[in-house]
Design a protein around this motif. Structure first.
Motif, PDB file in Angstrom:
ATOM      1  N   ARG A 666      -2.562  -2.517  15.635  1.00 21.26           N
ATOM      2  CA  ARG A 666      -3.813  -2.835  16.354  1.00 21.26           C
ATOM      3  C   ARG A 666      -4.811  -2.151  15.666  1.00 21.26           C
ATOM      4  N   GLU A 667      -4.793  -0.924  15.260  1.00 21.64           N
ATOM      5  CA  GLU A 667      -5.828  -0.243  14.724  1.00 21.64           C
ATOM      6  C   GLU A 667      -6.069  -0.833  13.036  1.00 21.64           C
ATOM      7  N   GLY A 668      -5.044  -1.516  12.379  1.00 23.65           N
ATOM      8  CA  GLY A 668      -5.330  -2.114  11.257  1.00 23.65           C
ATOM      9  C   GLY A 668      -6.120  -3.134  11.281  1.00 23.65           C
ATOM     10  N   VAL A 669      -6.154  -4.204  12.187  1.00 21.60           N
ATOM     11  CA  VAL A 669      -6.870  -5.203  12.520  1.00 21.60           C
ATOM     12  C   VAL A 669      -8.336  -4.919  12.577  1.00 21.60           C
ATOM     13  N   SER A 670      -8.426  -3.881  13.351  1.00 22.31           N
ATOM     14  CA  SER A 670     -10.105  -3.509  13.523  1.00 22.31           C
ATOM     15  C   SER A 670     -10.608  -2.890  12.243  1.00 22.31           C
ATOM     16  N   THR A 671     -10.075  -2.651  11.334  1.00 22.92           N
ATOM     17  CA  THR A 671     -10.746  -2.005  10.124  1.00 22.92           C
ATOM     18  C   THR A 671     -11.603  -3.017   9.372  1.00 22.92           C
ATOM     19  N   ALA A 672     -12.255  -2.564   8.433  1.00 19.59           N
ATOM     20  CA  ALA A 672     -13.252  -3.172   7.457  1.00 19.59           C
ATOM     21  C   ALA A 672     -12.438  -4.250   6.557  1.00 19.59           C
ATOM     22  N   CYS A 673     -11.273  -3.557   6.093  1.00 16.04           N
ATOM     23  CA  CYS A 673     -10.282  -4.456   5.390  1.00 16.04           C
ATOM     24  C   CYS A 673      -8.922  -4.489   5.935  1.00 16.04           C
ATOM     25  N   VAL A 674      -8.625  -5.389   6.043  1.00 15.24           N
ATOM     26  CA  VAL A 674      -7.146  -5.620   6.598  1.00 15.24           C
ATOM     27  C   VAL A 674      -6.026  -5.334   5.743  1.00 15.24           C
ATOM     28  N   PHE A 675      -6.412  -5.525   4.273  1.00 15.80           N
ATOM     29  CA  PHE A 675      -5.461  -5.260   3.281  1.00 15.80           C
ATOM     30  C   PHE A 675      -5.325  -3.843   2.795  1.00 15.80           C
ATOM     31  N   ARG A 676      -4.046  -3.149   2.824  1.00 12.43           N
ATOM     32  CA  ARG A 676      -4.078  -1.883   2.090  1.00 12.43           C
ATOM     33  C   ARG A 676      -3.421  -1.958   0.808  1.00 12.43           C
ATOM     34  N   ILE A 677      -3.437  -0.829   0.235  1.00 15.91           N
ATOM     35  CA  ILE A 677      -3.036  -0.792  -1.201  1.00 15.91           C
ATOM     36  C   ILE A 677      -1.527  -0.445  -1.190  1.00 15.91           C
ATOM     37  N   SER A 678      -0.776  -1.224  -1.834  1.00 12.54           N
ATOM     38  CA  SER A 678       0.705  -0.806  -1.733  1.00 12.54           C
ATOM     39  C   SER A 678       1.224   0.332  -2.766  1.00 12.54           C
ATOM     40  N   SER A 679       2.174   1.084  -2.346  1.00 10.89           N
ATOM     41  CA  SER A 679       2.426   2.105  -3.372  1.00 10.89           C
ATOM     42  C   SER A 679       2.830   1.746  -4.705  1.00 10.89           C
ATOM     43  N   GLU A 680       3.489   0.385  -4.972  1.00 13.91           N
ATOM     44  CA  GLU A 680       3.784  -0.122  -6.199  1.00 13.91           C
ATOM     45  C   GLU A 680       2.486  -0.387  -7.062  1.00 13.91           C
ATOM     46  N   GLY A 681       1.181  -0.756  -6.298  1.00 12.43           N
ATOM     47  CA  GLY A 681       0.020  -1.240  -7.168  1.00 12.43           C
ATOM     48  C   GLY A 681      -0.732  -0.146  -7.247  1.00 12.43           C
ATOM     49  N   LEU A 682      -0.669   1.174  -6.559  1.00 13.87           N
ATOM     50  CA  LEU A 682      -1.784   2.152  -6.634  1.00 13.87           C
ATOM     51  C   LEU A 682      -1.859   2.576  -8.038  1.00 13.87           C
ATOM     52  N   PRO A 683      -0.782   2.934  -8.846  1.00  8.64           N
ATOM     53  CA  PRO A 683      -1.009   3.437 -10.067  1.00  8.64           C
ATOM     54  C   PRO A 683      -1.758   2.782 -11.088  1.00  8.64           C
ATOM     55  N   LEU A 684      -1.686   1.566 -10.734  1.00 15.90           N
ATOM     56  CA  LEU A 684      -2.801   0.682 -11.714  1.00 15.90           C
ATOM     57  C   LEU A 684      -4.226   0.337 -11.381  1.00 15.90           C
ATOM     58  N   LEU A 685      -4.326   0.393 -10.024  1.00 16.23           N
ATOM     59  CA  LEU A 685      -5.614   0.266  -9.536  1.00 16.23           C
ATOM     60  C   LEU A 685      -6.409   1.617  -9.396  1.00 16.23           C
ATOM     61  N   LEU A 686      -5.646   2.724  -9.269  1.00 17.52           N
ATOM     62  CA  LEU A 686      -6.625   4.018  -8.940  1.00 17.52           C
ATOM     63  C   LEU A 686      -7.534   4.129  -9.710  1.00 17.52           C
ATOM     64  N   PRO A 687      -7.286   4.094 -11.120  1.00 20.22           N
ATOM     65  CA  PRO A 687      -8.343   4.321 -12.141  1.00 20.22           C
ATOM     66  C   PRO A 687      -9.339   3.508 -12.297  1.00 20.22           C
ATOM     67  N   HIS A 688      -9.414   2.243 -11.265  1.00 23.92           N
ATOM     68  CA  HIS A 688     -10.732   1.574 -11.169  1.00 23.92           C
ATOM     69  C   HIS A 688     -11.219   1.511  -9.900  1.00 23.92           C
ATOM     70  N   MET A 689     -10.747   2.620  -8.837  1.00 23.56           N
ATOM     71  CA  MET A 689     -11.324   2.447  -7.740  1.00 23.56           C
ATOM     72  C   MET A 689     -12.526   3.808  -7.614  1.00 23.56           C
ATOM     73  N   THR A 690     -13.728   3.406  -6.819  1.00 23.25           N
ATOM     74  CA  THR A 690     -14.645   4.340  -6.503  1.00 23.25           C
ATOM     75  C   THR A 690     -14.782   4.772  -5.207  1.00 23.25           C
TER      76      THR A 690
END
Length: 825
Positions: A666-690
């Motif tokens: 319920r709380e996730g649907v009300s956020t600005a972005c309904v897609f969260r980062i998975s644990s598997e993809g975090l190491p690849l994406l983190l260096p490119h996040m601000t």
């Protein structure tokens, strides 16, 4: 991976099939299971087989004076071996723990030799214990070491793998600078594929992906699922798992006049490296599979010889000129090993050479391949194919013998077949042939590698490395025609996990038929390699017409008022499958919803330099209800695009790295972005996040791992609390501040950076990491941040025993990337 509906039902049915329990009392197989439990008189398998002894003594795989040591070693359980994942963030910590803790403690406890690193494996990343798997499970004094192995294996920091199966990868890949495309044929259960992925990821920088990729294939649906489970621990975007018969693996061949060829840069799927780990009789695994003792027979090897040859030839056809192919079995039988290698060299002529790798890994004990052997069938020894014809053994093919020659006339024996001699025993009353001298091969089979158990306390294994010099020739001799017919008759078609009305054999035959037709028309010079690789797959002209896999040809449109016959419906279904309608497997779809992608990039502040667009895919054709989004590397993207242009010939069961998941709470649907980062993809994406990043002190980071959810007022560090309060509701990343000092915003990410995905609620911060990952990370941090007095502010065992019910004020849950529910407010 897969989603809902037909695909999952198709795959799950295979797991409901009962299997024989090979570990039950072998003295009375008919005894009910309940009675076995009551009697409790289990006895081990009898490690003896008279036919096995007679066969291998005659073949001379070891010297006569070694036979007793050889057999004694085969009767003992196989020691447990494992390999540290060299690309793991904690690889050096694990190696230090093995060297400084377990190696010494097991020796002090008097547990035999304990554990030791394999001297021939680079950088001491491979280890072998003196205990079998059964001992690890049953011995109380080994309980802590066993739990360590289970936990690290489940996470992916180590891989439990037989020692000799680690060998051939280094023998063929250790001096390679760049691998663009690599395929593993018959890849399950996945330890070798995992090892290859380690190799290509070692040289990649943080936040980037290697240029190479791995295509892992297996024909069995259950084994494909096991392969996916094993390789999932690697968290890679450079892997594609397919489900095909290896001998008919698609080439994704595309016409050169296609309008998108210039943009794609390739017209056919060719590989730089091919690994053929073919199906075999498996008698090299007797030490870990003792049930083979009672089942072993010479027919096991004779029955798979033609299939092994087909797979190897298909692998060479898919190999680029200048590339290498490794052929391997876990069998000791020369019919499955040297005989297949010999026939490959004969068919390919000078276009393929056998590589001498005897100087690589000098501390590894290996033996050369055999130059001479016999074939046994139904109690009769055969020294040549002429003997097979004499005894009416129609199932024995010429390629099983050292010379590979078919039956010749007696008058030609002295000139055409000098390697085989028939010696009559003078004491024989009937004058029958008593002694057979087998043929001797003139090929450089000594370059093959044989591994026998008693040399280094391992299993048995066979390895041959091929180097492709040029395009394969097309051979049309009578001998080859005879061999192809035998190959076709002996090939067993496996059709698991597909719709019962769809004949995959027809699909494979159609592919071969179109390639043969192209070769006749001379459309592409590379098609000649397809012709030889598909030897043994004859296709009728009618089949070629009905099952044309050319995607440029459209299905014939019938009048809606004219009903189709059953044959026409079946043909249409086959055509649809060839064009990509793989039953039981979810489609691969590029995710191109600009609104969602823009929202994700803005919410997490993903840099424009990160290759984001056209690298995201889903397995749901309905893009409006996508639950998971996967990321693929550049090389995988090129293969997927080629597969689309070639008519989706690849049956892809798994692809890409899970990067985002839709939050359904319920709380996730009300956020600005309904897609969260998975644990598997975090190491690849983190260096490119601000955005959505906060640096936590060691105390707060440990508390998060321990308690899973923390109220904002309970955070220890004021700066961390303030930073979290500025983050938007929804998914965020918490990075460990290693030096316990101020950090840049966003933080600088390197290989030593430790981060976890979290969910920021209205009044608390919750961890979205599985329990076992939390426990593992806590253990590693306790070692790193241990005080000089040898104590720490958090006890690891206490943290592991914390129950989620201890977290107060729980009102709702957040689903983690592994569908594990953690409490949050």
């Amino acid at each position: 991976m897969g989603g809902r509906g037909r695909s999952r039902r198709t795959q799950r049915k295979h797991f409901r099939d009962g299997r024989e329990n090979v570990w039950k009392n072998n003295n009375d197989k008919s005894e009910p299971q309940q009675q076995n439990k009551e009697n409790n008189n289990w006895q081990p398998f009898v490690a003896e087989n008279a036919a096995f002894n007679e066969y291998y003594k005659e073949q001379g795989i070891v010297r006569p004076e070694e036979w007793d040591a050889f057999m004694e070693c085969l009767r003992n359980p196989l020691p447990s071996a494992f390999r540290i994942n060299s690309s793991s963030q904690f690889s050096m910590d694990l190696k230090s723990q093995l060297q400084d803790e377990f190696s010494k403690s097991l020796q002090i406890a008097g547990e035999a030799e304990g554990i030791k690193s394999l001297p021939w494996y680079p950088d001491n990343f491979a280890w072998q214990s003196s205990f079998s798997r059964m001992q690890l499970r049953k011995n109380k004094s080994l309980e802590r070491f066993h739990e360590f192995l289970k936990q690290e294996n489940e996470i992916g920091n180590i891989t439990r793998q037989e020692a000799v199966s680690m060998v051939y990868l280094h023998c063929s890949w250790m001096y390679i600078e760049i691998i663009l495309l690599l395929t593993v044929m018959c890849a399950a259960p996945g330890s070798k594929t995992f090892q290859l992925l380690e190799m290509i990821h070692q040289a990649s920088d943080v936040g980037s992906l290697p240029s190479g990729m791995v295509v892992a294939n297996d024909v069995d649906v259950q084994r494909c699922n096991l392969l996916i489970h094993q390789t999932k621990r690697m968290c890679t975007a450079n892997l594609v798992v397919t489900n095909h018969e290896a001998q008919h693996f698609p080439s994704c061949h595309m016409k050169k006049n296609h309008e998108n060829v210039s943009e794609l840069g390739m017209t056919q799927l060719l590989f730089d490296r091919v690994l053929c780990d073919v199906p075999c009789s498996g008698d090299g695994t007797l030490r870990k599979a003792p049930d083979i003792w009672r089942k072993w027979s010479v027919g096991m090897a004779n029955g798979v010889h033609c299939l092994q040859l087909q797979i190897a030839m298909r692998g060479l056809a898919l190999l680029r000129s200048g590339g290498r192919m490794v052929y391997s079995t876990c069998s000791m039988n020369p019919v499955e090993n040297e005989a297949v290698v010999s026939e490959i060299l004969r068919r390919c002529g000078g276009s393929v050479e056998l590589v001498d790798v005897s100087t690589e890994l000098p501390q590894l004990i290996r033996r050369p391949g055999l130059k001479s052997w016999k074939v046994r069938d139904k109690g009769v020894w055969l020294a040549s194919h002429k003997d097979a014809c004499k005894h009416g053994r129609s199932g024995i093919v010429p390629s099983m013998f050292p010379s590979g020659q078919a039956h010749l006339d007696t008058s030609d024996d002295t000139n055409e077949n000098p390697g085989a001699e028939i010696i009559e025993d003078g004491n024989s009353n009937n004058g029958d042939v008593d002694v057979l001298v087998p043929e001797v091969s003139s090929l450089p089979l000594e370059r093959c590698m044989r591994f026998v158990p008693h040399d280094q306390n391992t299993g048995a294994f066979f390895v041959a490395v091929f180097h492709k010099i040029s395009q394969l020739p097309v051979l049309q001799t009578k001998s080859n025609k005879h061999s192809r017919e035998r190959d076709s008759d002996s090939d067993e078609k496996v059709k698991q996990g597909e719709d019962k009305d769809v004949n995959e054999t027809d699909v494979s035959n159609a592919d071969a038929g179109v390639l043969d037709e192209k070769a006749k028309q001379g459309e592409d010079k590379d098609v000649n390699e397809e012709a030889i690789a598909d030897a043994g797959v004859p296709v009728k002209e009618s089949d070629e017409e009905l099952l044309d896999c050319n995607p440029s040809k459209k299905l014939r449109v019938e009048s809606p008022n004219k009903p189709k016959s059953r044959a026409e419906k079946a043909n249409d279904k086959r055509k649809l499958q060839i064009q990509g309608k793989w039953f039981g497997v979810d489609p691969v779809v590029f995710f191109e919803d600009d609104a969602i992608l823009t929202g994700i990039k803005e919410f997490y502040g993903i840099k424009e330099s990160f290759p984001f667009n056209h690298h995201l895919i889903t397995r749901n054709s309905d893009t409006n209800h996508v639950k998971r989004i996967y990321y693929i590397s550049e090389s995988v993207k090129n293969v997927v695009e080629l597969n689309f242009l070639a008519g989706e010939q690849l049956k892809i069961t798994s692809i890409g790295l899970k990067m985002f998941e839709r939050q359904t709470s319920r709380e996730g649907v009300s956020t600005a972005c309904v897609f969260r980062i998975s644990s598997e993809g975090l190491p690849l994406l983190l260096p490119h996040m601000t955005k959505q990043i906060a640096c936590a002190s060691p105390a707060d980071f440990k508390h998060l791992l321990q308690y899973k959810s923390i109220k904002f007022p309970d955070l220890v560090d004021d700066g961390f609390r303030e930073k979290v309060s500025t983050l938007s509701l929804g998914c965020c990343v918490v990075v460990l501040n290693k030096d316990n000092e101020g950090s840049s915003d966003p933080p600088v990410v390197d290989r030593s950076t430790i981060a976890i995905g979290c969910w920021k609620g209205r009044s608390s911060l919750s961890v979205m990491v599985t329990a076992i990952d939390c426990q593992e990370m806590l253990e590693r941090l306790l070692v790193r941040f241990e005080t000089k007095s040898g104590s720490s502010d958090i006890n690891c065992e206490e943290a592991a025993n914390v129950d989620d019910a201890q977290v107060k004020d729980v009102s709702e849950t957040v689903t983690t990337s592994d569908d594990v529910e953690v409490n949050k407010e």
